[in-house]
Design a protein around this motif. Structure first.
Motif, PDB file in Angstrom:
ATOM      1  N   VAL A  11      67.809  32.905 107.663  1.00 53.75           N
ATOM      2  CA  VAL A  11      68.597  33.987 108.266  1.00 53.75           C
ATOM      3  C   VAL A  11      70.427  32.678 108.771  1.00 53.75           C
ATOM      4  CG1 VAL A  11      69.356  35.498 110.464  1.00 53.75           C
ATOM      5  CG2 VAL A  11      67.018  35.367 108.651  1.00 53.75           C
ATOM      6  N   ARG A  12      69.746  31.546 109.203  1.00 60.01           N
ATOM      7  CA  ARG A  12      71.070  30.803 109.344  1.00 60.01           C
ATOM      8  C   ARG A  12      72.045  30.391 108.602  1.00 60.01           C
ATOM      9  NH1 ARG A  12      69.702  27.422 115.215  1.00 60.01           N
ATOM     10  NH2 ARG A  12      67.363  29.444 115.796  1.00 60.01           N
ATOM     11  N   ARG A  13      71.474  30.260 107.660  1.00 62.58           N
ATOM     12  CA  ARG A  13      72.604  29.956 106.663  1.00 62.58           C
ATOM     13  C   ARG A  13      73.050  31.022 106.200  1.00 62.58           C
ATOM     14  NH1 ARG A  13      71.524  25.470 103.561  1.00 62.58           N
ATOM     15  NH2 ARG A  13      70.132  23.894 104.788  1.00 62.58           N
ATOM     16  N   GLU A  14      73.027  32.476 106.319  1.00 58.59           N
ATOM     17  CA  GLU A  14      73.322  33.835 106.250  1.00 58.59           C
ATOM     18  C   GLU A  14      74.684  33.962 107.428  1.00 58.59           C
ATOM     19  OE1 GLU A  14      70.280  37.082 105.348  1.00 58.59           O
ATOM     20  OE2 GLU A  14      69.947  35.792 103.709  1.00 58.59           O
ATOM     21  N   LYS A  15      74.365  33.588 108.346  1.00 62.56           N
ATOM     22  CA  LYS A  15      75.288  33.830 109.753  1.00 62.56           C
ATOM     23  C   LYS A  15      76.970  32.858 109.315  1.00 62.56           C
ATOM     24  CE  LYS A  15      72.036  34.679 113.363  1.00 62.56           C
ATOM     25  NZ  LYS A  15      71.404  34.718 114.294  1.00 62.56           N
ATOM     26  N   LEU A  16      76.040  32.091 108.710  1.00 64.33           N
ATOM     27  CA  LEU A  16      76.956  30.658 109.225  1.00 64.33           C
ATOM     28  C   LEU A  16      78.011  30.503 107.564  1.00 64.33           C
ATOM     29  CD1 LEU A  16      78.014  27.457 108.378  1.00 64.33           C
ATOM     30  CD2 LEU A  16      76.729  26.731 107.170  1.00 64.33           C
ATOM     31  N   ALA A  17      77.266  31.698 106.584  1.00 60.54           N
ATOM     32  CA  ALA A  17      77.873  32.141 105.074  1.00 60.54           C
ATOM     33  C   ALA A  17      79.567  33.623 106.164  1.00 60.54           C
ATOM     34  CB  ALA A  17      77.735  32.708 104.086  1.00 60.54           C
ATOM     35  N   LYS A  18      78.394  34.187 106.777  1.00 58.28           N
ATOM     36  CA  LYS A  18      78.953  35.467 107.276  1.00 58.28           C
ATOM     37  C   LYS A  18      80.622  34.725 108.317  1.00 58.28           C
ATOM     38  CE  LYS A  18      75.383  39.010 106.820  1.00 58.28           C
ATOM     39  NZ  LYS A  18      75.075  39.314 107.669  1.00 58.28           N
ATOM     40  N   ASN A 116      81.438  38.784 115.319  1.00 61.26           N
ATOM     41  CA  ASN A 116      81.410  38.411 114.090  1.00 61.26           C
ATOM     42  C   ASN A 116      80.466  36.787 114.894  1.00 61.26           C
ATOM     43  OD1 ASN A 116      82.473  39.573 112.482  1.00 61.26           O
ATOM     44  ND2 ASN A 116      84.708  39.296 113.197  1.00 61.26           N
ATOM     45  N   VAL A 117      80.832  37.041 116.385  1.00 67.59           N
ATOM     46  CA  VAL A 117      79.974  35.104 116.647  1.00 67.59           C
ATOM     47  C   VAL A 117      78.875  35.126 117.576  1.00 67.59           C
ATOM     48  CG1 VAL A 117      80.774  33.280 118.037  1.00 67.59           C
ATOM     49  CG2 VAL A 117      82.387  33.712 115.999  1.00 67.59           C
ATOM     50  N   ILE A 118      79.376  36.475 118.690  1.00 74.27           N
ATOM     51  CA  ILE A 118      78.651  35.958 120.001  1.00 74.27           C
ATOM     52  C   ILE A 118      77.436  37.161 119.447  1.00 74.27           C
ATOM     53  CG2 ILE A 118      78.763  36.869 122.120  1.00 74.27           C
ATOM     54  CD1 ILE A 118      80.487  34.282 121.887  1.00 74.27           C
ATOM     55  N   LYS A 119      77.517  37.567 119.399  1.00 72.41           N
ATOM     56  CA  LYS A 119      76.713  39.538 118.739  1.00 72.41           C
ATOM     57  C   LYS A 119      76.030  38.684 117.326  1.00 72.41           C
ATOM     58  CE  LYS A 119      75.295  43.332 120.135  1.00 72.41           C
ATOM     59  NZ  LYS A 119      75.014  43.571 121.037  1.00 72.41           N
ATOM     60  N   HIS A 120      76.568  38.264 116.803  1.00 68.16           N
ATOM     61  CA  HIS A 120      75.523  37.840 115.877  1.00 68.16           C
ATOM     62  C   HIS A 120      76.070  37.171 114.531  1.00 68.16           C
ATOM     63  CE1 HIS A 120      75.210  42.087 114.918  1.00 68.16           C
ATOM     64  NE2 HIS A 120      76.347  42.647 115.341  1.00 68.16           N
ATOM     65  N   GLY A 121      77.182  35.505 115.564  1.00 64.47           N
ATOM     66  CA  GLY A 121      76.841  34.708 115.106  1.00 64.47           C
ATOM     67  C   GLY A 121      76.065  33.383 116.050  1.00 64.47           C
ATOM     68  N   LEU A 122      76.093  33.820 116.680  1.00 70.51           N
ATOM     69  CA  LEU A 122      74.801  32.517 117.493  1.00 70.51           C
ATOM     70  C   LEU A 122      73.872  32.699 117.328  1.00 70.51           C
ATOM     71  CD1 LEU A 122      77.015  32.580 120.854  1.00 70.51           C
ATOM     72  CD2 LEU A 122      77.249  31.116 119.032  1.00 70.51           C
TER      73      LEU A 122
END
Length: 519
Positions: A11-18, A116-122
């Protein structure tokens, strides 16, 4: 690679890609201008609020000096309230809460950064930089009203979950030693008390340096790679120097090099020596360890006992504000003077047996009587050491100087000025363990050569800890070394004592461990 990743890691790698797809660099290289740290800025703000309140001055945020605060740290908790997030970050000084409001972070017309960052990236463990002003929330927590956030480093592995109170203090630490010692970098993040132990270790070493420098001692460096492993009775690590085509040894002690410096004209030298001994591992032994050794010309072991008492008092006060130190369920007092007792008297005190007049055969009979198993290839000195270790060492909890050892136990020590067959040596015992070892140093080159030759005989009997003959050191003594006293203090064991740590692994950042099978 993905086959070895957990669901959370995927999941974290998917977030990184996004994040990357949205044009956000998760690992920016630019300098981040940190201006404040968590706990100090909270304390300073609270002090200013108290001053204003006592002066009857109305408080209007942002207060002067707390308006443009820039912090950076690792995310330790995230509380999503929709258009407001409460995030706690941990830096090198502690933890602070961030009040993050969407409308303060993003312009009205573009909320993509929030999404992108606060809600779904951190994630927990990410490093972020933030700016804003300090204030106190309605619930009374001193926080940072955040006005900008920068992602500084994405964490791809989740931190272990620990329980924290409202202030962020851990009350349910991760205790698995296999995890903690192997992944110390994570241990330091999730167990705040671990960092405190290592801060105290540095304070301890700085206190020693200040003490010795204040008495006129000179800190020096001596070789780690040595052609002869001298200065102690221990099994060395052996390596090979390709250019010289010779075997070399990682040092087991730095003693003989420091004595060479006394020969060379220095009156007082010391070194924090990284030593290596190819021996067993347990809760008080690591193959790589730190020892403080110093040597002082024109002094003897009586003077050394007094200066050692002074040093240990200062260390206890520097770390605890008192000479009383808690170790497990015991209170140990480092207030001078310390008890003094000879090794023979100590054995007699604990066994009722007088070993002072016994030869090797008599000592073996004592070992048999006390049911102490000993190898057949050790001599009189080692036998007395075995008897003391098995029957007496553990009984000395308060600081005690065990003095006046048999000459066979101490090949580098001056013979006692008034007691035949003994040498002027002491070991400092605290909490049942040796912390320091000191001598009136042997400076008679003829006597020293004879002692080395006796060690060779023990080596020929199979004692692989017996000393080599160091002919260059003997040559140095032949030029003349003044009367000298020297000491070695085990820094790791001293840190264990002073930080109430039960294992040497707790005071080493990266203790030796068997290689991990990561396949």
């Amino acid at each position: 690679m993905s086959a070895h990743l957990s669901e959370q890691e995927l999941v974290r790698r998917e977030k990184l890609a996004k994040l990357q797809a949205a044009g956000i660099d998760a690992y920016p290289a630019a300098l981040y201008p940190v201006s404040h740290y968590s706990t100090p800025v909270k304390e300073a703000y609270n002090a200013e609020v108290k001053r204003l309140e006592e002066a009857g001055i109305a408080i209007e945020n942002p207060l002067e000096g707390f308006a443009n605060v820039c912090l950076a740290g690792r995310i330790m908790s995230i509380n999503d309230k929709g258009k407001v997030f409460f995030i706690k970050i941990q830096d090198s000084k502690g933890i602070i809460q961030l009040y993050v409001k969407r409308d303060d972070i993003c312009p009205e017309e573009d909320k993509s950064f929030w999404d992108n960052v606060i809600k779904h990236g951190l994630d927990l463990g990410d490093f972020i930089g933030v700016t804003g002003y300090v204030f106190i929330t309605k619930t009374g927590e001193t926080s940072l009203h955040t006005q900008s956030i920068t992602l500084l480093a994405k964490s791809l592995k989740p931190l272990p979950v620990v329980k924290r109170d409202e202030e962020g203090n851990v009350f349910d630490e991760v205790t698995d030693p296999e995890f903690r010692y192997r992944q110390r970098y994570v241990d330091l993040v999730i167990n705040p008390s671990v960092k405190d132990t290592f801060v105290k270790r540095t304070t301890l070493m700085n206190t020693i340096r200040t003490f010795l420098n204040g008495h006129g001692a000179l800190e020096v460096d001596t070789p780690v790679l040595q052609s002869i492993p001298g200065g102690a009775a221990a099994r060395p690590f052996i390596t090979h120097h390709n250019a010289l085509d010779i075997p070399l040894y990682l040092r087991i002690a730095n003693e003989l090099y420091l004595k060479r410096l006394i020969v060379g004209g220095f009156d007082w030298v010391y070194e924090f020596s990284r030593n290596f001994r190819n021996e067993g591992m347990d809760r008080t032994h690591n193959p790589e360890f730190t020892v403080l050794e110093w040597y002082t010309a024109y002094k003897d072991y009586f003077w050394m006992m007094e200066i050692t008492e002074q040093l240990f008092e200062q260390i206890a006060i520097a770390l605890h504000g008192t000479t009383e130190v808690t170790v497990g369920d015991k209170t140990i007092s480092f207030k001078a003077p310390f008890k003094r007792i000879s090794i023979h008297e100590a054995i007699k005190e604990n066994t009722g047996i007088d070993v002072s007049d016994k030869d090797e055969a008599g000592l073996r009979d004592v070992c048999k009587q006390l049911e102490i198993g000993v190898p057949s290839n050790i001599g009189k000195g080692k036998l007395i050491d075995e008897i003391f270790g098995a029957t007496s060492e553990h009984t000395y909890i308060q600081p005690t100087f065990i003095i006046d050892y048999p000459v066979e136990m101490s090949p580098l020590t001056k013979k006692h000025r008034s007691k035949e067959g003994l040498v002027e040596r002491f070991e400092l015992m605290v909490n049942g363990k040796e912390i320091a070892n000191a001598y009136s140093e042997l400076n008679d080159p003829i006597d020293q050569r004879q002692r080395f030759e006796e060690q060779v005989k023990l080596m020929e009997r199979g004692d692989d800890e017996a000393m080599f003959i160091d002919n260059d050191f003997l040559r140095a003594l032949e030029y003349g070394m003044p009367p000298t006293s020297g000491i070695g203090i085990g820094i790791d064991r001293l840190c264990m004592l002073m930080t109430n740590s039960p294992s040497i692994q707790d005071v080493l950042f990266f203790p030796q461990m068997r290689p991990e099978n990561v396949g």
